[in-house]
Enzyme design. Structure first.
Site, PDB file in Angstrom:
ATOM      1  NE  ARG A  53     -15.621  34.714  45.780  1.00  0.00           N
ATOM      2  CZ  ARG A  53     -14.452  35.182  45.356  1.00  0.00           C
ATOM      3  NH1 ARG A  53     -13.437  35.293  46.206  1.00  0.00           N
ATOM      4  NH2 ARG A  53     -14.281  35.511  44.099  1.00  0.00           N
ATOM      5  CE  LYS A 101      -1.563  44.483  37.331  1.00  0.00           C
ATOM      6  NZ  LYS A 101      -0.935  43.235  37.850  1.00  0.00           N
ATOM      7  N   GLY A 152     -15.018  39.719  42.600  1.00  0.00           N
ATOM      8  CA  GLY A 152     -15.065  39.689  44.053  1.00  0.00           C
ATOM      9  C   GLY A 152     -15.248  41.071  44.652  1.00  0.00           C
ATOM     10  N   GLY A 159     -12.407  36.414  38.031  1.00  0.00           N
ATOM     11  CA  GLY A 159     -11.480  35.881  37.029  1.00  0.00           C
ATOM     12  C   GLY A 159     -12.130  34.803  36.171  1.00  0.00           C
TER      13      GLY A 159
HETATM   14  P1  ADP Z   1     -13.033  42.775  40.857  1.00  0.00           P
HETATM   15  O1  ADP Z   1     -12.535  42.012  42.065  1.00  0.00           O
HETATM   16  O2  ADP Z   1     -14.457  43.201  41.015  1.00  0.00           O
HETATM   17  O3  ADP Z   1     -12.768  42.030  39.582  1.00  0.00           O
HETATM   18  P2  ADP Z   1     -10.586  44.290  40.643  1.00  0.00           P
HETATM   19  O4  ADP Z   1      -9.928  43.327  41.564  1.00  0.00           O
HETATM   20  O5  ADP Z   1     -10.181  44.298  39.224  1.00  0.00           O
HETATM   21  O6  ADP Z   1     -12.192  44.141  40.752  1.00  0.00           O
HETATM   22  O7  ADP Z   1     -10.336  45.775  41.165  1.00  0.00           O
HETATM   23  C1  ADP Z   1     -10.774  46.201  42.431  1.00  0.00           C
HETATM   24  C2  ADP Z   1      -9.839  47.230  42.995  1.00  0.00           C
HETATM   25  O8  ADP Z   1      -9.642  48.316  42.098  1.00  0.00           O
HETATM   26  C3  ADP Z   1     -10.397  47.834  44.258  1.00  0.00           C
HETATM   27  O9  ADP Z   1      -9.602  47.411  45.347  1.00  0.00           O
HETATM   28  C4  ADP Z   1     -10.305  49.337  44.027  1.00  0.00           C
HETATM   29  O10 ADP Z   1      -9.813  50.055  45.148  1.00  0.00           O
HETATM   30  C5  ADP Z   1      -9.331  49.436  42.878  1.00  0.00           C
HETATM   31  N1  ADP Z   1      -9.507  50.677  42.123  1.00  0.00           N
HETATM   32  C6  ADP Z   1     -10.620  51.142  41.533  1.00  0.00           C
HETATM   33  N2  ADP Z   1     -10.418  52.358  40.998  1.00  0.00           N
HETATM   34  C7  ADP Z   1      -9.136  52.689  41.253  1.00  0.00           C
HETATM   35  C8  ADP Z   1      -8.322  53.837  40.974  1.00  0.00           C
HETATM   36  N3  ADP Z   1      -8.805  54.883  40.313  1.00  0.00           N
HETATM   37  N4  ADP Z   1      -7.048  53.819  41.393  1.00  0.00           N
HETATM   38  C9  ADP Z   1      -6.560  52.755  42.071  1.00  0.00           C
HETATM   39  N5  ADP Z   1      -7.267  51.650  42.378  1.00  0.00           N
HETATM   40  C10 ADP Z   1      -8.547  51.624  41.979  1.00  0.00           C
HETATM   41 MG    MG Z   2     -10.529  41.762  42.842  1.00  0.00          MG
END
Ligand code: ADP
Ligand code: MG
Length: 401
Positions: free
Chosen positions: A39, A204, A354, A378
């Site tokens: 970033r 989530k 991120g 987001g």
């Molecule tokens: P981004 O930042 O790319 O939008 P998110 O913040 O939604 O992604 O999610 C990232 C997190 O999801 C990571 O820290 C990862 O460890 C977690 N994650 C991925 N798969 C699983 C899983 N099966 N169980 C728990 N956490 C998970």
């Molecule tokens: Mg994230």
């Protein structure tokens, strides 16, 4: 919406320019070293162009989620140091956001100098729901400069003082990063080349249901991995052991599967672990055989193949959210496999989020293989949902620079 080039054409020499940047980088919990400076690097083009034009640059940014009060753990000090290294100049850090020290240091800037204000979230007003509270902070920020450049794409979906209210008080333009991000998102939303495949993962499902609803009518395939796949698998009647499960979202997932099950592709196998730990016992199991006492922490190799086949034929891909807990070595393969398949896409490939962007870099993948790596998870998701983003809306209204 006016651009940075419009502002540069007017001339910025000697003018004080407030740049809202997104410098919200991940820090190592122990050493507080920056683990991924993507970033910061993405913020350089606007800052450098302003310096080259002789502007006196005041940068505002946030880091993490401090509780509206100064907290050394969330100081931008490591960011100031890294920004200075990358720019090849000293970047001073103000001791406050928009107080006496920020005012004094902003006044002392010479042409081409860069000052970084301390974490804007050290002021509770930054994120306040109260217009007057935010307005008071925005007044103080606006007093530090003559013109405002919003380059914090990762924060444009927030109605925050340094993103929204300050633009009401100063002539404003969109920075280079914001312009690039918007250009790519526009290509995703207006007539994408088909097949258009979206891959969603992350933790989530509730965070991403709105984007799933908005995208389903537009995509040819939606591939779901990460922690969120287990709520879908539960909706299909599978036992998911101790995996991440949002019980209150199962009905929604069931409805989505009924409405668009032909387009939603779920994992066929997962890496099931005895604990949320890098040294847990692990086994690859089919999704209909997840033991009650195991948690799925990555998608399995057959799933990577299935997803890879879908991605192989795609002409437009948007990927958000890691496929597994890629921060731990035993659960990286799914994310790596999908990242490789996205990189190989013959067409436009966009990575948003991120953690997804950090995964691409920390897993040693070639950033140049992607059409675009977005800095804003987001913000890009809300844009794809078709929502109005306050930080962008305010840039299109009034206040010519
Ligand atoms: P981004 O930042 O790319 O939008 P998110 O913040 O939604 O992604 O999610 C990232 C997190 O999801 C990571 O820290 C990862 O460890 C977690 N994650 C991925 N798969 C699983 C899983 N099966 N169980 C728990 N956490 C998970
Ligand atoms: Mg994230």
């Amino acid at each position: 919406m006016r651009s940075l080039d419009d502002l540069l054409a007017e001339g910025v020499s000697g003018r004080r320019v407030l740049v809202r940047a997104d410098l919200n980088v991940p820090l190592d919990k122990q050493t507080r070293e920056i683990t991924d400076d993507g970033r910061i690097r993405a913020s350089l083009p606007s800052i450098q162009a302003l310096r080259d034009g002789g502007a006196r640059v005041v940068v505002a940014a946030h880091l993490g989620r401090p509780k509206g009060t100064p907290d050394p753990q969330f100081s931008l000090a490591p960011v100031a140091a890294r920004l200075g290294e990358l720019l090849g100049t000293d970047v001073e850090l103000a001791a406050d956001v928009a107080g006496d020290d920020a005012r004094a240091k902003a006044a002392a800037l010479g042409d081409g100098d860069v000052l970084l204000l301390e974490n804007v979230r050290f002021e509770a007003a930054e994120t306040s729901k109260d217009d007057a509270e935010r307005g008071e902070l925005a007044d103080r920020l606006a007093a530090l400069a003559d013109v405002y450049v919003d380059d914090a794409f990762g924060a444009v979906h927030r109605k925050h003082a340094s993103v929204y209210d300050v633009a009401l008080r100063l002539p404003h333009v969109a920075g280079r990063l914001v312009a690039t991000e918007l250009d790519v998102l526009t290509r995703l939303t207006s007539d994408p080349a088909r097949p258009y495949v979206v891959v969603l993962g992350g933790s989530k499902v509730s965070d991403k249901l709105a984007v799933i609803e908005a995208l389903l009518p537009k995509v040819d395939r939606l591939l779901v991995g990460g922690g969120m796949c287990f709520t879908f698998l539960a909706a299909q009647g599978h036992g998911v052991g101790t995996s991440l499960l949002e019980a209150d979202q199962v009905d929604t997932c069931r409805r989505l599967l009924a409405e668009a099950g032909d387009r939603i592709v779920l994992p066929v196998d997962v890496v099931a672990a005895s604990a949320f730990s890098a040294d847990a016992e692990t086994a690859v199991v089919d999704v209909d055989a997840i033991p009650d006492d195991r948690m799925g922490l990555d998608v399995g190799p057959r799933t990577v193949e299935v997803f890879g086949r879908e991605l192989g034929g795609a002409r437009t891909v948007f990927w958000n959210g890691p496929m597994g807990v890629f921060e731990m070595a035993p659960f990286q393969a799914g994310t790596r496999g999908v990242a490789q398949a996205v990189a190989a896409v013959d067409g436009l490939s966009v990575v948003g989020g991120g953690d997804s962007a950090a995964a691409v870099r920390t897993l040693g993948l070639d950033e140049a293989a992607y059409g675009h790596i977005s800095t804003g998870g987001g913000a890009s998701l809300e844009y794809l949902e078709g929502r109005e983003l306050p930080g962008l809306a305010v840039l299109t209204e009034g206040g010519a620079a």
